[in-house]
Structure formats: C-alpha cells, structure tokens
Design a protein around this motif. Structure first.
Motif, PDB file in Angstrom:
ATOM      1  N   ILE A  47     -43.042  30.080 -21.109  1.00 31.73           N
ATOM      2  CA  ILE A  47     -43.067  28.616 -21.218  1.00 31.73           C
ATOM      3  C   ILE A  47     -42.010  28.145 -22.200  1.00 31.73           C
ATOM      4  O   ILE A  47     -41.414  27.070 -22.045  1.00 31.73           O
ATOM      5  N   LEU A  48     -41.733  28.973 -23.216  1.00 31.28           N
ATOM      6  CA  LEU A  48     -40.828  28.571 -24.297  1.00 31.28           C
ATOM      7  C   LEU A  48     -39.406  29.075 -24.122  1.00 31.28           C
ATOM      8  O   LEU A  48     -38.451  28.381 -24.490  1.00 31.28           O
ATOM      9  N   THR A  49     -39.236  30.280 -23.564  1.00 30.58           N
ATOM     10  CA  THR A  49     -37.882  30.861 -23.527  1.00 30.58           C
ATOM     11  C   THR A  49     -36.855  30.031 -22.757  1.00 30.58           C
ATOM     12  O   THR A  49     -35.688  29.994 -23.162  1.00 30.58           O
ATOM     13  N   PRO A  50     -37.231  29.325 -21.655  1.00 29.61           N
ATOM     14  CA  PRO A  50     -36.205  28.509 -21.003  1.00 29.61           C
ATOM     15  C   PRO A  50     -35.638  27.409 -21.904  1.00 29.61           C
ATOM     16  O   PRO A  50     -34.522  26.935 -21.677  1.00 29.61           O
ATOM     17  N   LEU A  51     -36.417  27.006 -22.928  1.00 26.42           N
ATOM     18  CA  LEU A  51     -35.945  25.957 -23.835  1.00 26.42           C
ATOM     19  C   LEU A  51     -34.730  26.403 -24.647  1.00 26.42           C
ATOM     20  O   LEU A  51     -34.016  25.572 -25.211  1.00 26.42           O
ATOM     21  N   LEU A  52     -34.502  27.713 -24.706  1.00 16.72           N
ATOM     22  CA  LEU A  52     -33.336  28.225 -25.442  1.00 16.72           C
ATOM     23  C   LEU A  52     -32.043  28.050 -24.659  1.00 16.72           C
ATOM     24  O   LEU A  52     -30.955  28.111 -25.240  1.00 16.72           O
ATOM     25  N   VAL A  53     -32.156  27.837 -23.342  1.00 15.83           N
ATOM     26  CA  VAL A  53     -30.975  27.888 -22.485  1.00 15.83           C
ATOM     27  C   VAL A  53     -29.955  26.824 -22.830  1.00 15.83           C
ATOM     28  O   VAL A  53     -28.778  27.116 -23.080  1.00 15.83           O
ATOM     29  N   MET A  54     -30.345  25.558 -22.856  1.00 13.60           N
ATOM     30  CA  MET A  54     -29.368  24.488 -23.047  1.00 13.60           C
ATOM     31  C   MET A  54     -28.726  24.508 -24.436  1.00 13.60           C
ATOM     32  O   MET A  54     -27.501  24.329 -24.556  1.00 13.60           O
ATOM     33  N   PRO A  55     -29.493  24.725 -25.531  1.00 13.63           N
ATOM     34  CA  PRO A  55     -28.824  24.838 -26.837  1.00 13.63           C
ATOM     35  C   PRO A  55     -27.800  25.965 -26.876  1.00 13.63           C
ATOM     36  O   PRO A  55     -26.723  25.814 -27.472  1.00 13.63           O
ATOM     37  N   LEU A  56     -28.104  27.099 -26.226  1.00 14.66           N
ATOM     38  CA  LEU A  56     -27.157  28.215 -26.210  1.00 14.66           C
ATOM     39  C   LEU A  56     -25.924  27.887 -25.378  1.00 14.66           C
ATOM     40  O   LEU A  56     -24.800  28.233 -25.759  1.00 14.66           O
ATOM     41  N   ILE A  57     -26.111  27.212 -24.237  1.00 13.87           N
ATOM     42  CA  ILE A  57     -24.961  26.815 -23.422  1.00 13.87           C
ATOM     43  C   ILE A  57     -24.065  25.856 -24.201  1.00 13.87           C
ATOM     44  O   ILE A  57     -22.838  25.987 -24.213  1.00 13.87           O
ATOM     45  N   ASN A  58     -24.675  24.881 -24.878  1.00 15.86           N
ATOM     46  CA  ASN A  58     -23.898  23.899 -25.627  1.00 15.86           C
ATOM     47  C   ASN A  58     -23.158  24.530 -26.802  1.00 15.86           C
ATOM     48  O   ASN A  58     -22.080  24.079 -27.188  1.00 15.86           O
ATOM     49  N   ARG A  59     -23.725  25.583 -27.360  1.00 15.40           N
ATOM     50  CA  ARG A  59     -23.117  26.215 -28.531  1.00 15.40           C
ATOM     51  C   ARG A  59     -22.130  27.312 -28.152  1.00 15.40           C
ATOM     52  O   ARG A  59     -21.062  27.440 -28.751  1.00 15.40           O
ATOM     53  N   ALA A  60     -22.490  28.133 -27.138  1.00 17.50           N
ATOM     54  CA  ALA A  60     -21.692  29.335 -26.850  1.00 17.50           C
ATOM     55  C   ALA A  60     -21.165  29.403 -25.423  1.00 17.50           C
ATOM     56  O   ALA A  60     -20.510  30.376 -25.065  1.00 17.50           O
ATOM     57  N   GLY A  61     -21.449  28.378 -24.587  1.00 17.52           N
ATOM     58  CA  GLY A  61     -21.063  28.485 -23.186  1.00 17.52           C
ATOM     59  C   GLY A  61     -22.067  29.333 -22.431  1.00 17.52           C
ATOM     60  O   GLY A  61     -23.113  29.704 -22.957  1.00 17.52           O
ATOM     61  N   VAL A  62     -21.742  29.673 -21.196  1.00 15.48           N
ATOM     62  CA  VAL A  62     -22.699  30.384 -20.364  1.00 15.48           C
ATOM     63  C   VAL A  62     -22.505  31.905 -20.400  1.00 15.48           C
ATOM     64  O   VAL A  62     -23.446  32.661 -20.210  1.00 15.48           O
ATOM     65  N   VAL A  63     -21.287  32.361 -20.643  1.00 16.31           N
ATOM     66  CA  VAL A  63     -20.983  33.784 -20.473  1.00 16.31           C
ATOM     67  C   VAL A  63     -21.786  34.650 -21.433  1.00 16.31           C
ATOM     68  O   VAL A  63     -22.461  35.602 -21.026  1.00 16.31           O
ATOM     69  N   ILE A  64     -21.722  34.337 -22.725  1.00 12.11           N
ATOM     70  CA  ILE A  64     -22.397  35.176 -23.725  1.00 12.11           C
ATOM     71  C   ILE A  64     -23.916  35.178 -23.539  1.00 12.11           C
ATOM     72  O   ILE A  64     -24.538  36.253 -23.501  1.00 12.11           O
ATOM     73  N   ASN A  90     -16.520  32.170 -15.621  1.00 17.40           N
ATOM     74  CA  ASN A  90     -15.538  31.576 -16.520  1.00 17.40           C
ATOM     75  C   ASN A  90     -15.426  30.072 -16.334  1.00 17.40           C
ATOM     76  O   ASN A  90     -14.558  29.434 -16.908  1.00 17.40           O
ATOM     77  N   ILE A  91     -16.312  29.507 -15.486  1.00 15.78           N
ATOM     78  CA  ILE A  91     -16.357  28.051 -15.339  1.00 15.78           C
ATOM     79  C   ILE A  91     -17.293  27.507 -16.423  1.00 15.78           C
ATOM     80  O   ILE A  91     -18.413  27.947 -16.552  1.00 15.78           O
ATOM     81  N   SER A  92     -16.827  26.545 -17.198  1.00 13.47           N
ATOM     82  CA  SER A  92     -17.638  25.982 -18.267  1.00 13.47           C
ATOM     83  C   SER A  92     -18.785  25.182 -17.683  1.00 13.47           C
ATOM     84  O   SER A  92     -18.593  24.356 -16.801  1.00 13.47           O
ATOM     85  N   LEU A  93     -19.997  25.443 -18.174  1.00 19.15           N
ATOM     86  CA  LEU A  93     -21.162  24.723 -17.677  1.00 19.15           C
ATOM     87  C   LEU A  93     -21.648  23.666 -18.659  1.00 19.15           C
ATOM     88  O   LEU A  93     -22.646  23.020 -18.433  1.00 19.15           O
ATOM     89  N   THR A  94     -20.950  23.519 -19.767  1.00 21.08           N
ATOM     90  CA  THR A  94     -21.441  22.617 -20.809  1.00 21.08           C
ATOM     91  C   THR A  94     -21.597  21.206 -20.290  1.00 21.08           C
ATOM     92  O   THR A  94     -22.600  20.535 -20.554  1.00 21.08           O
ATOM     93  N   ASP A  95     -20.634  20.747 -19.506  1.00 14.63           N
ATOM     94  CA  ASP A  95     -20.686  19.368 -19.019  1.00 14.63           C
ATOM     95  C   ASP A  95     -21.156  19.267 -17.585  1.00 14.63           C
ATOM     96  O   ASP A  95     -21.643  18.237 -17.146  1.00 14.63           O
TER      97      ASP A  95
END
Length: 394
Positions: free
Chosen positions: A263-280, A387-392
C-alpha cells in the motif's frame, strides 16, 4: 509534454466524466477489476480442488486458460479501441465479468466454471488494457499506476483479512459472491466516471518516430519476461514453505504483510522519479527483486524466508509504475501501454509451466535461477527504452 497529452486526450474524449471527481476512482476500480481474482486465487483454487478433487495439473490448466484469455482481451482492446470508445468497451467488460462471477456462485459443474474463467479472463484483459491506456491518454502514466497499485493492495489486504476466511468456511461460491459484489460496485463507478476516449491513430511517420518495431518488440518481451519471473515464483512459494515446514497460516500471514507494505511502496515512485529520473529507481527495483527470487530458493531458515516472501509483492508493485511510465513516454497514444497487460499475462500464463519443468529436472532451487534469469532478460530488453525522461511526461 503534458500539453501534448492534454491535446491528444481532448481530441479523443467524448465528454463523459472528464471533469468529474469519479474519474480517478473509476480508473482505479477498472484496473483492480482486471486483477480482482489474483488475491483470492490461492484460496479459491484450493476450495475448488477440494470440491471437485482436482489435480494440480487441472488447477494449473484453469489458471493458464484465464491468464491466456486475459492476454487476448488486452490485445482486443488495442485493436478495437482505435475505432470504438474505450469507455464502451470497458463498461461491456465489467458487465460481463459481473455476470460471469455471479453465475459461478450457483454453478456446480467444474467444466462450465473452467470455461467461464476464460470468459472472465477476456473481460479482465479489456479492463486492464483500458485502465493502462487511460493513464497514458491522461498524460500521467506513472502517477496513475501508483494509484492503481495502492488500490489493488488495499483490496488484496481486505480480501486476505476478510475474504479468505469466508471462502474457507463457506466454499468457492462465497468467494465468487464477494468478487461479484465488488464487480457491481465497480460497474456503477466505471459507468459514472470512466472517461471516453479512443486510442490515438498514428500515421506511418509518427509510428517510425514514436514506436518502431524494435521498440515494440523490446517493450513486449521485457514485460513477458517480467511476468514469467513473477508468476513462476508465486506458483512455488507455497511449495517452498511446505519444504521448510512452514504452515499455510504462516505463509498467508507473510503474504498479507507483503500486500500491506505494498500500500505504501508505490508512494515512493513519484518522489524518486522527480529526484533521480526513471533509470536508477527501475534498476534498483529490479536488483532488489533479483535478490528476493534468489533468496527464496536458497534460504532455509523459516523466519528469514517469511520476511523475504513478504517483500516480493511490494517490490513488484514498486517496479510496475516505472515500467508503464516508460511505455507511456514512448507512445503517448496509449497503444503500447494497452499492450502491457497482454505481455504480462502471456508471461504469467507460461511462467508456472516453464518453472515447473525446471523444478522437475533440477529441483526447487531452480526456481530462483529461472526467475532471476528472466529478470535479467527483462531489464536488458527494457533498458534501451529507459533513456526517455519521465519527469514531465509520465
């Protein structure tokens, strides 16, 4: 860009529920309805096996038929969704699922139930593909999949806490009745809020720039391999626990804890994408899942096994929004994301069979080796697309 997605969405919308507050709940329930059988499947299958004296092979065949038909249903939406409103297809699918699960409450023929599981699979494939395409068309793929997975995890916890006990006490009819009740609620909300859109028609030039054959093949294979790893491992978690002397209640509790964490782990996805992108984040998620599937094969200490088993589901649900975010960034028209559930279903249908063959030759220890190998193939196939940025855009 977000603007591009909004334009694409408004071009294909029919003005149904777009501005209403029911859109997000409707899309969440559309996704959950496509996977509604998953949390209760182990208990339901066990009660079916007891009622009709089914062998593991017969049970596996029923599961494979349902998952195979799920893939076909997802393919159908990708073909029909360009000419027919996806809203209409999704409403028909949830209605069919409701009718099928209601019928299964009263049926006493395993042959008819087996056929109806295939029909339910078709409907579930349409629902999954519709929810996936809708997330892309809305222009917020990863965010919507975060909501989808939180909704699925909440439903799974409720099913494991309340539904499993009801099924064990009253049999498979009670399980199908519970699912039908959720189907009915989903039908009401989907009808009220699911947006009207068609999958974007692309010209040959746009296809060459957005989704060429190489990209389509790599994305499809990446999710097939991922589905093989997940389903192949899940199919043998019960067998592992039995070999370690772990009770059914203990492994059920462990999996329930896993769904609670999910229930909680998906909440980490967007902050991580915004901070580090999708690749890492995606590579880290794959690495963690890699070590989990290997550990499940190697660990013999029951307590450690239960802890690792609990981490399996939340890790998988952390990875999925990132995967579909990649698909949505590559193809804003929604076709590729709609194919995603079909690919995972193909992998899920073949995973238990492939891993079962390996176990027959090399024993239970081969489960982790096969699953880990599939995860490597999955990330290798997906990496060139990341390698496509997902931030936006996701």
């Amino acid at each position: 860009s977000d603007e591009k997605h909004r334009v694409s969405y408004s071009e294909h919308s029919e003005g149904v529920g777009i501005a209403g507050r029911a859109v997000l709940p409707a899309m969440i329930l559309c996704h959950v309805s496509g996977l509604i059988f998953l949390p209760l499947m182990p208990v339901l299958f066990e009660t079916l096996a007891q009622a009709y004296f089914l062998s593991p092979l017969q049970l596996g065949a029923i599961g494979s038929v349902q998952l195979g038909c799920t893939a076909i249903g997802a393919f159908l939406l990708t073909r029909l969704g360009a000419g027919i409103s996806c809203r209409a297809l999704v409403v028909v699918a949830i209605t069919v699922e409701l009718l099928v699960n209601s019928a299964c409450v009263f049926l006493e023929s395993i042959e008819i139930i087996s056929v109806l599981r295939g029909v339910a699979g078709l409907a579930e494939g349409v629902l999954l593909a519709g929810a996936s395409a809708g997330a892309v068309i809305k222009g917020r793929t990863a965010q919507y999949f975060v909501y989808y997975n939180i909704g699925l995890a909440l439903f799974a916890v409720a099913s494991l806490v309340g539904g499993a006990g009801v099924v064990q006490q009253f049999g498979y009819s009670a399980g199908f009745a519970l699912i039908a009740v959720v189907n009915f609620t989903s039908l009401l909300l989907i009808y009220a809020g699911f947006p009207g859109f068609k999958l974007k028609q692309t010209s040959d030039d746009e296809i060459s720039n957005i989704v060429d054959t190489h990209q389509l093949t790599k994305a499809f294979l990446a999710l097939v391999f991922f589905g093989v790893a997940l389903a192949g491992t899940q199919a043998f978690i019960g067998r592992f626990s039995e070999s370690h002397g772990i009770s059914v209640e203990a492994i059920s509790f462990s999996l329930g804890v896993g769904w609670s964490i999910a229930i909680l782990t998906p909440l980490l996805v967007m902050p991580l994408i915004n901070r580090a992108g999708v690749v890492i984040p995606l590579i880290v998620g794959y690495l963690i899942l890699f070590f989990i599937v290997v550990a499940l094969s190697l660990l013999e200490l029951p307590a450690m096994f239960l802890i690792v088993a609990a981490l399996f589901t939340p890790t998988a649900l952390f990875i999925q929004p990132l995967q579909f975010g990649v698909l949505g960034a590559i193809d804003p028209g929604g076709r590729l994301a709609a194919l995603g559930p079909a690919a995972i279903s193909v992998g899920s249908a073949t995973g238990p069979v492939l891993v079962g063959v390996a176990v027959g030759f090399w024993g239970l220890g081969s489960v982790g080796i096969v699953a880990a190998g599939m995860l490597i193939l999955s990330i290798v196939s997906l990496y060139p697309l990341m390698n496509i940025s997902l931030t936006d855009r996701s």
